[in-house]
Design a protein around this motif. Structure first.
Motif, mmCIF file in Angstrom:
data_model
loop_
_atom_site.group_PDB
_atom_site.id
_atom_site.type_symbol
_atom_site.label_atom_id
_atom_site.label_comp_id
_atom_site.label_asym_id
_atom_site.label_seq_id
_atom_site.Cartn_x
_atom_site.Cartn_y
_atom_site.Cartn_z
ATOM 1 N N GLU A 1 -6.364 8.150 3.869
ATOM 2 C CA GLU A 1 -6.182 9.388 3.092
ATOM 3 C C GLU A 1 -5.233 9.155 1.914
ATOM 4 O O GLU A 1 -4.339 9.968 1.633
ATOM 5 N N ILE A 2 -5.433 8.062 1.199
ATOM 6 C CA ILE A 2 -4.507 7.677 0.132
ATOM 7 C C ILE A 2 -4.401 8.741 -0.950
ATOM 8 O O ILE A 2 -3.388 8.841 -1.651
ATOM 9 N N HIS A 3 -5.432 9.556 -1.094
ATOM 10 C CA HIS A 3 -5.402 10.596 -2.123
ATOM 11 C C HIS A 3 -4.329 11.650 -1.854
ATOM 12 O O HIS A 3 -3.985 12.421 -2.761
ATOM 13 N N ARG A 4 -3.808 11.678 -0.632
ATOM 14 C CA ARG A 4 -2.782 12.678 -0.313
ATOM 15 C C ARG A 4 -1.397 12.268 -0.801
ATOM 16 O O ARG A 4 -0.469 13.081 -0.800
ATOM 17 N N PHE A 5 -1.225 11.016 -1.206
ATOM 18 C CA PHE A 5 0.023 10.621 -1.846
ATOM 19 C C PHE A 5 0.049 11.191 -3.267
ATOM 20 O O PHE A 5 -0.968 11.173 -3.970
ATOM 21 N N ASN A 6 1.218 11.675 -3.692
ATOM 22 C CA ASN A 6 1.299 12.224 -5.041
ATOM 23 C C ASN A 6 1.327 11.104 -6.081
ATOM 24 O O ASN A 6 1.365 9.929 -5.752
ATOM 25 N N PHE B 1 -10.744 11.695 -9.493
ATOM 26 C CA PHE B 1 -9.949 12.906 -9.621
ATOM 27 C C PHE B 1 -8.617 12.813 -8.876
ATOM 28 O O PHE B 1 -7.631 13.426 -9.282
ATOM 29 N N GLU B 2 -8.584 12.069 -7.774
ATOM 30 C CA GLU B 2 -7.442 12.129 -6.873
ATOM 31 C C GLU B 2 -6.468 10.959 -7.010
ATOM 32 O O GLU B 2 -5.338 11.048 -6.535
ATOM 33 N N LEU B 3 -6.877 9.853 -7.622
ATOM 34 C CA LEU B 3 -5.987 8.702 -7.785
ATOM 35 C C LEU B 3 -5.671 8.517 -9.255
ATOM 36 O O LEU B 3 -6.519 8.748 -10.126
ATOM 37 N N ASN B 4 -4.420 8.103 -9.535
ATOM 38 C CA ASN B 4 -4.056 7.980 -10.946
ATOM 39 C C ASN B 4 -4.709 6.758 -11.575
ATOM 40 O O ASN B 4 -5.103 5.805 -10.900
ATOM 41 N N SER B 5 -4.837 6.807 -12.886
ATOM 42 C CA SER B 5 -5.599 5.784 -13.604
ATOM 43 C C SER B 5 -4.967 4.407 -13.486
ATOM 44 O O SER B 5 -5.678 3.390 -13.458
ATOM 45 N N ALA B 6 -3.632 4.340 -13.412
ATOM 46 C CA ALA B 6 -2.968 3.037 -13.317
ATOM 47 C C ALA B 6 -3.349 2.317 -12.022
ATOM 48 O O ALA B 6 -3.616 1.110 -12.016
ATOM 49 N N LEU B 7 -3.389 3.062 -10.924
ATOM 50 C CA LEU B 7 -3.759 2.459 -9.644
ATOM 51 C C LEU B 7 -5.243 2.102 -9.635
ATOM 52 O O LEU B 7 -5.635 1.027 -9.164
ATOM 53 N N PHE C 1 1.000 11.345 7.343
ATOM 54 C CA PHE C 1 2.188 11.276 8.183
ATOM 55 C C PHE C 1 3.282 10.367 7.623
ATOM 56 O O PHE C 1 4.358 10.257 8.221
ATOM 57 N N SER C 2 3.036 9.688 6.521
ATOM 58 C CA SER C 2 3.996 8.710 5.999
ATOM 59 C C SER C 2 4.610 9.195 4.696
ATOM 60 O O SER C 2 4.010 9.981 3.953
ATOM 61 N N GLY C 3 5.807 8.667 4.420
ATOM 62 C CA GLY C 3 6.502 9.021 3.192
ATOM 63 C C GLY C 3 7.044 7.784 2.507
ATOM 64 O O GLY C 3 6.681 6.648 2.840
ATOM 65 N N ILE C 4 7.950 7.986 1.565
ATOM 66 C CA ILE C 4 8.528 6.892 0.789
ATOM 67 C C ILE C 4 9.223 5.879 1.690
ATOM 68 O O ILE C 4 9.105 4.659 1.490
ATOM 69 N N ALA C 5 9.938 6.357 2.701
ATOM 70 C CA ALA C 5 10.673 5.436 3.586
ATOM 71 C C ALA C 5 9.714 4.506 4.317
ATOM 72 O O ALA C 5 9.988 3.304 4.464
ATOM 73 N N ASP C 6 8.589 5.029 4.769
ATOM 74 C CA ASP C 6 7.594 4.198 5.462
ATOM 75 C C ASP C 6 7.000 3.161 4.519
ATOM 76 O O ASP C 6 6.791 2.001 4.904
ATOM 77 N N LEU C 7 6.727 3.574 3.296
ATOM 78 C CA LEU C 7 6.174 2.636 2.322
ATOM 79 C C LEU C 7 7.178 1.540 1.996
ATOM 80 O O LEU C 7 6.839 0.351 1.928
ATOM 81 N N ARG C 8 8.428 1.940 1.785
ATOM 82 C CA ARG C 8 9.463 0.951 1.448
ATOM 83 C C ARG C 8 9.612 -0.073 2.579
ATOM 84 O O ARG C 8 9.729 -1.281 2.326
ATOM 85 N N ALA D 1 3.594 10.026 -8.163
ATOM 86 C CA ALA D 1 4.766 9.147 -8.151
ATOM 87 C C ALA D 1 4.674 8.139 -7.002
ATOM 88 O O ALA D 1 5.011 6.959 -7.166
ATOM 89 N N GLN D 2 4.234 8.599 -5.844
ATOM 90 C CA GLN D 2 4.077 7.686 -4.713
ATOM 91 C C GLN D 2 2.998 6.642 -4.991
ATOM 92 O O GLN D 2 3.151 5.473 -4.643
ATOM 93 N N GLN D 3 1.918 7.059 -5.634
ATOM 94 C CA GLN D 3 0.872 6.100 -5.990
ATOM 95 C C GLN D 3 1.391 5.054 -6.979
ATOM 96 O O GLN D 3 1.051 3.869 -6.883
ATOM 97 N N ASP D 4 2.229 5.477 -7.900
ATOM 98 C CA ASP D 4 2.823 4.522 -8.851
ATOM 99 C C ASP D 4 3.676 3.488 -8.132
ATOM 100 O O ASP D 4 3.819 2.351 -8.601
ATOM 101 N N GLY D 5 4.242 3.877 -6.982
ATOM 102 C CA GLY D 5 5.091 2.955 -6.229
ATOM 103 C C GLY D 5 4.341 1.743 -5.700
ATOM 104 O O GLY D 5 4.954 0.707 -5.408
ATOM 105 N N PHE D 6 3.016 1.840 -5.575
ATOM 106 C CA PHE D 6 2.223 0.693 -5.107
ATOM 107 C C PHE D 6 2.102 -0.406 -6.170
ATOM 108 O O PHE D 6 1.916 -1.576 -5.845
ATOM 109 N N LEU D 7 2.166 -0.015 -7.428
ATOM 110 C CA LEU D 7 1.738 -0.897 -8.515
ATOM 111 C C LEU D 7 2.412 -2.262 -8.526
ATOM 112 O O LEU D 7 1.717 -3.292 -8.584
ATOM 113 N N PRO D 8 3.751 -2.349 -8.476
ATOM 114 C CA PRO D 8 4.355 -3.684 -8.559
ATOM 115 C C PRO D 8 3.992 -4.596 -7.393
ATOM 116 O O PRO D 8 3.835 -5.809 -7.563
#
Length: 441
Positions: free
Chosen positions: A116-121, A149-155, A87-94, A123-130
């Motif tokens: 359900e963090i795997h449902r973020f794409n 399989f569902e989360l990117n390697s950087a995260l 139910f959340s998007g970039i605006a909610d994360l920001r 790019a959205q997962q990369d937004g968590f990193l900093p």
């Protein structure tokens, strides 16, 4: 005043769902996860130290991921913020990150729980990193899917993964007992129905609590439900299976490995699980046909025709009549002798073809349709096998510049026992003819 506050004047007058009233408030009340939360267990040590690092909770539905995150925030005195990737998007994360930065200025940390963090794409997962790296938030992600399989390697490289188990019968039984204590009366079911209720929950604590609430609310006073009456009341639960996600691959792997291990009953169970969950029967038949070639192979040459016949029968009959063709094929493959010798031989032959891909066949097995080719030696010295006494010439058919290789090595199982005898017979004749040629020379 916050109208959603549980401590408001209005909350006391609202009938709260049983799941809300039963929500654990301490780590000791969480059942079924002793490998993480027991005395000295890794997650328990991290929480008790008061120094949380970002991590991922991976487990099936209803095993306590959200509850665990809430308790951790309370125990470590972090501000708890919960978002759902559905139910959340970039605006909610920001917004969550901006508010966490403000709290950090005043010395208050934030535990950001993402369900359900795997449902973020990606790019959205990369937004968590900093924000994870600089400590603005302690990220706790919850997922029912394999993080690999569902989360990117950087995260993933910045978050430890803790695996939560589906609740076993003992843990589910403790939930039933807790509900009985909270409500002050026993569950109105027979012992057999009680066991059936736990089995129906299938490891999902949240689903079990919802079932308990239905039983308490819908059973007339003084009535005790038996197993049949209970099923009529709560209906049958749809199997937990998503044919587009990891469950799909887990179950087909279970079918394949059960068959390879000749455990016919287990293979039937996993195949039935797939079909009950909505899997395409033709997908299952395709994989079973592959198994017939790869794992039964020439140990039982009838396995492949049986697979093709079952496939054809299902396409002609459809379900439910054609389901029996699938069951018969599973039983046949499970009980058949197993061999991967053809699969292994083909792999070795392909490796040799890549390594020696420019070598010509030996001249004696080349046809000579023209005079020039005949003069060049094509076909010279070829022996027609049918004209020999043994029906076997023993000639070399490998390239002249390549040593003879043995790719196919059938085991002493099933029909391949007979093939092994034939190959040994021909090998003996080949040596005899080679020795005879050598003596003549």
């Amino acid at each position: 005043m916050n109208g959603m506050d549980d401590d408001s004047l209005f909350a006391a007058n609202v009938s709260r769902p049983l799941a809300d009233r039963m929500r654990p408030h301490s780590l000791d009340e969480i059942v079924g996860q002793d490998h993480l939360l027991g005395e000295g267990a890794p997650l328990r040590r991290m929480i008790d130290s008061g120094r949380l690092a970002s991590f991922i909770l991976w487990g099936p539905p209803g095993c306590g991921k959200t509850t665990l995150a809430r308790i951790m925030a309370t125990k470590t005195q972090l501000h708890f913020v919960a978002l759902s990737a559905v139910f959340s998007g970039i605006a909610d994360l920001r917004k969550a990150f901006d508010e966490a930065k403000k709290r950090r200025v005043y010395g208050e940390g934030t535990l950001l729980f993402i369900d359900e963090i795997h449902r973020f794409n990606r790019a959205q997962q990369d937004g968590f990193l900093p924000y994870v790296e600089n400590g603005t938030v302690v990220l706790v992600g919850a997922t029912t899917e394999n993080p690999s399989f569902e989360l990117n390697s950087a995260l993933l490289s910045r978050c430890k993964v803790f695996i939560l188990n589906a609740l076993d019968a003992e843990a589910l039984g403790r939930i039933v007992t807790r509900a009985e204590t909270l409500l002050g009366r026993p569950l109105p079911v027979t012992p057999e129905a009680r066991a059936g209720l736990i089995e129906l929950a299938d490891g999902d604590g949240r689903y079990l609590i919802n079932l308990l609430e239905s039983v308490y609310d819908l059973t007339p006073a003084g009535v005790t439900l038996d197993a049949a009456s209970l099923l009529k009341l709560v209906q049958q639960r749809a199997p937990v299976y998503d044919k587009d996600r990891e469950g799909h691959y887990n179950l087909i792997s279970a079918v394949h490995k059960s068959l390879r291990g000749s455990d016919t009953d287990a293979a039937l169970y996993w195949a039935a699980r797939m079909l009950e969950g909505g899997e395409d029967p033709l997908y299952l038949l395709r994989r079973l046909t592959r198994f017939a070639m790869e794992d039964v192979s020439l140990a039982d040459p009838q396995a492949l025709p049986m697979a093709l016949a079952a496939w054809d029968a299902y396409e002609r009959l459809g379900s439910p009549e054609g389901d029996l063709a699938i069951a018969e094929l599973v039983i046949y493959l499970g009980s058949a002798p197993k061999s991967n010798s053809a699969y292994a031989a083909w792999g070795k032959a392909r490796e040799a073809a890549k390594a020696h891909g420019s070598l010509m066949p030996p001249p004696h097995i080349l046809n000579a349709p023209t005079k020039l080719m005949e003069e060049a030696g094509y076909g010279k010295g070829y022996v027609y096998d049918h004209d020999t006494a043994d029906g076997f010439s023993g000639q070399n058919y490998f390239p002249e510049k390549m040593d003879r290789r043995k790719f196919y090595d059938p085991p002493e199982r099933g029909f391949e026992r007979e093939i092994r005898k034939r190959l040994a017979y021909w090998e003996r004749l080949r040596r005899e003819k080679e020795n005879h040629s050598g003596n003549q020379a």
